[in-house]
Write a protein that holds these residues in place. Structure first.
Motif, mmCIF file in Angstrom:
data_model
loop_
_atom_site.group_PDB
_atom_site.id
_atom_site.type_symbol
_atom_site.label_atom_id
_atom_site.label_comp_id
_atom_site.label_asym_id
_atom_site.label_seq_id
_atom_site.Cartn_x
_atom_site.Cartn_y
_atom_site.Cartn_z
ATOM 1 N N VAL A 1 -6.306 2.082 -1.033
ATOM 2 C CA VAL A 1 -5.026 2.688 -0.637
ATOM 3 C C VAL A 1 -5.231 4.157 -0.303
ATOM 4 C CG1 VAL A 1 -2.748 3.386 -1.488
ATOM 5 C CG2 VAL A 1 -3.563 1.058 -1.886
ATOM 6 N N GLU B 1 0.822 -1.200 0.000
ATOM 7 C CA GLU B 1 0.000 0.000 0.000
ATOM 8 C C GLU B 1 0.862 1.258 0.000
ATOM 9 O OE1 GLU B 1 -0.532 -2.586 2.064
ATOM 10 O OE2 GLU B 1 -2.443 -3.333 1.298
ATOM 11 N N TYR C 1 -8.655 -1.254 -5.550
ATOM 12 C CA TYR C 1 -7.457 -1.311 -4.707
ATOM 13 C C TYR C 1 -6.876 0.083 -4.500
ATOM 14 C CZ TYR C 1 -2.819 -2.549 -3.004
ATOM 15 O OH TYR C 1 -1.679 -2.654 -2.253
#
Length: 124
Positions: free
Chosen positions: A66, A36, A62
């Motif tokens: 993050v 991340e 994703y």
């Protein structure tokens, strides 16, 4: 929690390893740097090509994960504004350099540029 892309996990791992070497100095890079943190660095300081490859490998869900879970200091202000708009995570954050002081206590009235729509007034 959203994890790495199930479609291309090995390619994503290899990409993040390359990006870690590119965007972190050797002194600052540790062997345990989180995916991340590396993704956030690419999102904040990466080239257009690197960001496009990250989106293709990891997916927008994703990147949104993050962005939303990252500590504030992981993103520069311009990158934060860009990703907030790009990922459609709500209204853009107010830019303090263009803001006018509010006449009512606690209200925020953003300045407008010629041709921009009227701003939304937020009361805190």
């Amino acid at each position: 929690m959203i994890t790495n892309s199930e479609l291309q996990p090995h390619e994503l791992e290899e990409f993040l390893a390359r990006m870690a070497r590119r965007y972190f100095s050797a002194d600052a890079l540790s062997d345990t740097e989180s995916p991340e943190r590396i993704a956030a660095r690419v999102m904040s300081a990466g080239t257009y090509r690197d960001v496009c490859e990250l989106i293709d490998l990891a997916g927008r869900a994703y990147l949104a994960h993050v962005f939303v879970t990252a500590p504030y200091h992981w993103f520069s202000q311009p990158a934060r504004e860009y990703w907030q708009r790009h990922l459609r995570l709500g209204p853009p954050m107010p830019r303090t350099s263009r803001a006018k002081p509010a006449s009512l206590g606690g209200a925020f009235v953003p300045a407008t540029m010629p041709g921009e729509p009227d701003p939304v007034v937020r009361v805190h």
